[in-house]
Write a protein that holds these residues in place. Structure first.
Motif, PDB file in Angstrom:
ATOM      1  N   ASP A   1       5.348  74.293  63.524  1.00 14.88           N
ATOM      2  CA  ASP A   1       4.317  74.890  64.364  1.00 14.88           C
ATOM      3  C   ASP A   1       4.145  74.138  65.683  1.00 14.88           C
ATOM      4  N   GLN A   2       4.714  72.925  65.757  1.00 15.65           N
ATOM      5  CA  GLN A   2       4.561  72.095  66.952  1.00 15.65           C
ATOM      6  C   GLN A   2       5.818  72.103  67.823  1.00 15.65           C
ATOM      7  N   VAL A   3       6.790  72.928  67.458  1.00 19.29           N
ATOM      8  CA  VAL A   3       7.993  73.124  68.273  1.00 19.29           C
ATOM      9  C   VAL A   3       7.974  74.571  68.761  1.00 19.29           C
ATOM     10  N   ILE A   4       7.880  74.757  70.067  1.00 19.22           N
ATOM     11  CA  ILE A   4       7.603  76.066  70.661  1.00 19.22           C
ATOM     12  C   ILE A   4       8.755  76.510  71.563  1.00 19.22           C
ATOM     13  N   THR A   5       9.103  77.769  71.449  1.00 20.95           N
ATOM     14  CA  THR A   5      10.072  78.361  72.373  1.00 20.95           C
ATOM     15  C   THR A   5       9.332  78.869  73.609  1.00 20.95           C
ATOM     16  N   LEU A   6       9.757  78.421  74.775  1.00 21.63           N
ATOM     17  CA  LEU A   6       9.154  78.857  76.030  1.00 21.63           C
ATOM     18  C   LEU A   6      10.046  79.912  76.674  1.00 21.63           C
TER      19      LEU A   6
ATOM     20  N   PRO B   1      14.236  83.394  76.143  1.00 21.78           N
ATOM     21  CA  PRO B   1      14.046  81.981  75.774  1.00 21.78           C
ATOM     22  C   PRO B   1      14.776  81.069  76.755  1.00 21.78           C
ATOM     23  N   SER B   2      14.033  80.139  77.351  1.00 29.03           N
ATOM     24  CA  SER B   2      14.624  79.290  78.392  1.00 29.03           C
ATOM     25  C   SER B   2      14.369  77.807  78.192  1.00 29.03           C
ATOM     26  N   ALA B   3      13.552  77.437  77.211  1.00 28.76           N
ATOM     27  CA  ALA B   3      13.294  76.019  76.937  1.00 28.76           C
ATOM     28  C   ALA B   3      12.672  75.891  75.551  1.00 28.76           C
ATOM     29  N   VAL B   4      12.809  74.698  74.981  1.00 34.09           N
ATOM     30  CA  VAL B   4      12.185  74.382  73.701  1.00 34.09           C
ATOM     31  C   VAL B   4      11.257  73.198  73.919  1.00 34.09           C
ATOM     32  N   LEU B   5      10.017  73.321  73.434  1.00 31.38           N
ATOM     33  CA  LEU B   5       8.993  72.303  73.671  1.00 31.38           C
ATOM     34  C   LEU B   5       8.586  71.599  72.384  1.00 31.38           C
ATOM     35  N   CYS B   6       8.681  70.269  72.390  1.00 30.74           N
ATOM     36  CA  CYS B   6       8.109  69.446  71.317  1.00 30.74           C
ATOM     37  C   CYS B   6       6.677  69.127  71.736  1.00 30.74           C
ATOM     38  N   ALA B   7       5.720  69.879  71.198  1.00 30.62           N
ATOM     39  CA  ALA B   7       4.334  69.792  71.646  1.00 30.62           C
ATOM     40  C   ALA B   7       3.607  68.674  70.901  1.00 30.62           C
ATOM     41  N   VAL B   8       3.496  67.513  71.534  1.00 32.84           N
ATOM     42  CA  VAL B   8       2.859  66.344  70.913  1.00 32.84           C
ATOM     43  C   VAL B   8       1.544  66.069  71.625  1.00 32.84           C
ATOM     44  N   PRO B   9       0.403  66.246  70.941  1.00 32.29           N
ATOM     45  CA  PRO B   9      -0.901  65.929  71.535  1.00 32.29           C
ATOM     46  C   PRO B   9      -1.218  64.447  71.334  1.00 32.29           C
ATOM     47  N   PHE B  10      -2.466  64.084  71.525  1.00 29.37           N
ATOM     48  CA  PHE B  10      -2.928  62.737  71.187  1.00 29.37           C
ATOM     49  C   PHE B  10      -2.722  62.510  69.698  1.00 29.37           C
TER      50      PHE B  10
ATOM     51  N   GLN C   1       8.608  57.969  64.717  1.00 26.08           N
ATOM     52  CA  GLN C   1       9.137  58.856  63.679  1.00 26.08           C
ATOM     53  C   GLN C   1       8.682  60.294  63.907  1.00 26.08           C
ATOM     54  N   HIS C   2       7.426  60.469  64.332  1.00 22.91           N
ATOM     55  CA  HIS C   2       6.926  61.818  64.580  1.00 22.91           C
ATOM     56  C   HIS C   2       7.712  62.483  65.708  1.00 22.91           C
ATOM     57  N   TYR C   3       7.952  61.744  66.784  1.00 22.74           N
ATOM     58  CA  TYR C   3       8.764  62.281  67.867  1.00 22.74           C
ATOM     59  C   TYR C   3      10.164  62.641  67.373  1.00 22.74           C
ATOM     60  N   GLY C   4      10.717  61.773  66.526  1.00 23.21           N
ATOM     61  CA  GLY C   4      12.059  62.030  66.013  1.00 23.21           C
ATOM     62  C   GLY C   4      12.142  63.294  65.180  1.00 23.21           C
ATOM     63  N   GLU C   5      11.120  63.532  64.356  1.00 27.27           N
ATOM     64  CA  GLU C   5      11.106  64.731  63.512  1.00 27.27           C
ATOM     65  C   GLU C   5      10.999  66.001  64.364  1.00 27.27           C
ATOM     66  N   LEU C   6      10.149  65.944  65.383  1.00 25.98           N
ATOM     67  CA  LEU C   6      10.002  67.117  66.248  1.00 25.98           C
ATOM     68  C   LEU C   6      11.272  67.376  67.050  1.00 25.98           C
TER      69      LEU C   6
ATOM     70  N   LYS D   1      14.330  66.633  66.186  1.00 20.92           N
ATOM     71  CA  LYS D   1      15.329  67.183  65.263  1.00 20.92           C
ATOM     72  C   LYS D   1      15.072  68.673  65.041  1.00 20.92           C
ATOM     73  N   GLU D   2      13.813  69.038  64.855  1.00 21.32           N
ATOM     74  CA  GLU D   2      13.453  70.454  64.688  1.00 21.32           C
ATOM     75  C   GLU D   2      13.793  71.254  65.952  1.00 21.32           C
ATOM     76  N   ALA D   3      13.581  70.635  67.117  1.00 17.02           N
ATOM     77  CA  ALA D   3      13.888  71.311  68.378  1.00 17.02           C
ATOM     78  C   ALA D   3      15.389  71.553  68.526  1.00 17.02           C
ATOM     79  N   LEU D   4      16.201  70.609  68.103  1.00 13.30           N
ATOM     80  CA  LEU D   4      17.648  70.786  68.167  1.00 13.30           C
ATOM     81  C   LEU D   4      18.091  71.960  67.299  1.00 13.30           C
ATOM     82  N   THR D   5      17.476  72.062  66.120  1.00 15.58           N
ATOM     83  CA  THR D   5      17.814  73.175  65.220  1.00 15.58           C
ATOM     84  C   THR D   5      17.407  74.509  65.837  1.00 15.58           C
ATOM     85  N   LEU D   6      16.198  74.545  66.415  1.00 16.40           N
ATOM     86  CA  LEU D   6      15.722  75.776  67.041  1.00 16.40           C
ATOM     87  C   LEU D   6      16.606  76.161  68.219  1.00 16.40           C
ATOM     88  N   ARG D   7      16.981  75.180  69.043  1.00 14.91           N
ATOM     89  CA  ARG D   7      17.831  75.482  70.197  1.00 14.91           C
ATOM     90  C   ARG D   7      19.193  76.021  69.753  1.00 14.91           C
ATOM     91  N   ALA D   8      19.760  75.450  68.712  1.00  9.81           N
ATOM     92  CA  ALA D   8      21.053  75.925  68.223  1.00  9.81           C
ATOM     93  C   ALA D   8      20.960  77.379  67.780  1.00  9.81           C
TER      94      ALA D   8
END
Length: 509
Positions: A114-119, A126-135, A163-168, A170-177
């Motif tokens: 839910d925190q990886v968004i297609t822009l 679809p033109s970008a993938v966002l790893c949406a990391v808040p505070f 680790q949280h950045y790494g997980e997001l 990785k998810e973004a790479l899968t979504l982009r593929a």
């Protein structure tokens, strides 16, 4: 793909009792103009949309009115929660805003997907993938238990954020593929270049802060090492109000706040960052758009004669139709009981208001017992505390960098260490007092709802031996360190928290 990166709006801020409503309304109107002028595809707001967890009604009206205006411009809005924002306030309209092409990520709690968004761009492609990391709140990424040293906490939190950045990522790479595979044959001769963008609301190591920035990390974690960020094509950061690059990297930036949130920010040109990606490249073209000053503000320094001359010859005061907000810094060692009246007399008939008046002394006050008279308004909270602490007698105190971790808790609660106690015990008592004071100040700055689920050790020094619950979403612990009694045996270590399952109708801090 064109993206505007902004942050730290702080809607609803009260600036020395003055409302910023008109400034914020003017900025949001200006921002909409930039969207239209530059044909922006997406706006990223990297945290601190509101100034407090309970923003005034006019601040919420500005926020929702802006989203309504933006909806008709084929521009996607992504709002990230900051340390000033209330998770529940942002989440209350989250579901509705989905239908207005807006994404709200108030906290890291929930499913990673839910925190990886297609822009999409304005054409809906679809033109970008966002790893949406808040505070990042510690309770959302680690399980905190009693018995850890400051070093353990710093390391654990830093590792958990990384680790949280790494997980997001990785998810973004899968979504982009998947997006590349779904590209229909014949639509393009080469595979589309889809960049990955990350966000964050934190303090990176080595950045330049201003007076209005609040420390947000627990324990002794003063900042996040930039090497912990994923290899994203652009990283949009918030929390620091001065626009700047991180670690001399062009693609890791703080956009800064759009309006000055303290007088020491007046010498910085406010801006938003324009990030553009060509269809065949993931390398960003980065430029900045300067934000106009919507309220005249000025800092005047010097002795009384210099200040009087500066006021009488100020072009800003002379040409502005609205009152100019002034910070007056009087350089004098004399205690002037009529200082306020003298400055007011100089301003008589002038189109200006004094919001801050302070005396700048060449030598900082070290003790409350000094002969010079000092006004309380001239001292910071830490100045007053250190001056009061200096009146206490701690004989044979050692270097504060080497406390004795084996000192019993009872020594910290007595008026003085036992007769013949080693100097390390006295040192630990001073360190303990300073730590309690730091925690108390942080609690004052914490949202009320942040306190509802706090699992930190009591400020009275009592040790909480039960593990802190990390699953409840009814409250939050602000990023502050729990205080362990000196000498307490380390019984457990902080572990990275596993991804929480998504919970329906829960999102309060």
């Amino acid at each position: 793909m064109k993206i505007l990166h902004t942050s730290d709006w702080h809607l609803g801020q009260s600036f020395f009792t003055k409302s910023r409503k008109n400034e914020h309304a003017a900025f949001l109107k200006w921002l909409l103009q930039q969207v239209e002028m530059h044909q922006i595809d997406a706006i990223i707001v990297a945290g601190d949309v509101f100034d407090t967890g309970t923003p005034p009604s006019y601040a919420r009206e500005l926020y929702h009115a802006f989203i309504g205006e933006l909806q008709g411009m084929q521009c996607t809005l992504v709002v990230l929660g900051g340390n000033h924002d209330s998770v529940s306030v942002l989440n209350e309209s989250k579901a509705l805003l989905k239908y207005l092409n807006s994404h709200v990520i108030a906290s890291t709690y929930g499913e990673i997907s839910d925190q990886v968004i297609t822009l999409n761009n304005r054409q809906g492609k679809p033109s970008a993938v966002l790893c949406a990391v808040p505070f990042i709140r510690p309770r959302d990424v680690i399980v905190s238990e009693a018995g850890q040293s400051a070093t353990d906490k710093r390391q654990a939190l830093g590792d958990a954020i990384k680790q949280h950045y790494g997980e997001l990522y990785k998810e973004a790479l899968t979504l982009r593929a998947g997006l590349v595979r779904n590209e229909k044959p014949g639509e393009s001769e080469t595979p589309p270049a889809i960049p990955i963008i990350a966000t964050g609301h934190l303090t990176a190591l080595g950045v330049s802060q201003s007076e209005s920035v609040r420390d947000i990390y627990i324990g002794t974690l003063e900042g996040f090492d930039a090497s912990g960020f994923p290899p994203a094509d652009y990283i949009a950061l918030g929390h620091i109000h001065r626009p700047q690059k991180v670690s001399k990297s062009e693609h890791i930036r703080y956009s800064g706040s759009p309006i000055p949130l303290s007088f020491d920010e007046l010498n910085t040109q406010k801006q938003v960052v324009l990030v553009e990606f060509e269809p065949t490249s993931t390398t960003p073209n980065i430029s900045t758009l300067p934000v106009p000053r919507f309220q005249a503000m000025e800092v005047i320094k010097g002795d009384l004669q210099t200040i009087e001359h500066a006021i009488n010859t100020s072009e800003t005061i002379e040409t502005n139709k609205d009152p100019v907000w002034l910070c007056i810094e009087v350089e004098t060692q004399d205690y002037l009981t009529d200082l306020q009246q003298r400055i007011q007399n100089v301003l008589e008939g002038k189109n200006a208001e004094i919001l801050q008046l302070k005396r700048v002394r060449q030598k900082a006050v070290k003790s409350l017992s000094e002969k010079q008279n000092v006004q309380l308004s001239e001292l910071s909270v830490n100045d007053v505390f250190e001056a009061r602490l200096a009146l206490e007698s701690f004989e044979d105190t050692l270097d504060e960098t080497s406390p004795n971790p084996d000192m019993p808790l009872s020594f910290t609660d007595t008026a003085s260490p036992p007769t013949g106690a080693p100097p390390q015990m006295k040192l630990s008592r001073i360190s303990r007092i300073r730590q309690l004071f730091t925690d108390a100040v942080e609690l004052v700055h914490t949202n009320d709802e942040d306190l509802e689920n706090t699992s930190s050790t009591s400020l009275l020094g009592a040790s909480n031996n039960s593990p802190a619950s990390s699953n409840s979403q009814d409250g939050t612990t602000a990023m502050q360190g729990s205080v362990e009694p000196a000498g307490q045996t380390q019984t457990s270590q902080t572990q990275p928290k596993q991804t929480q399952p998504k919970q329906t109708e829960k999102g309060e801090e």
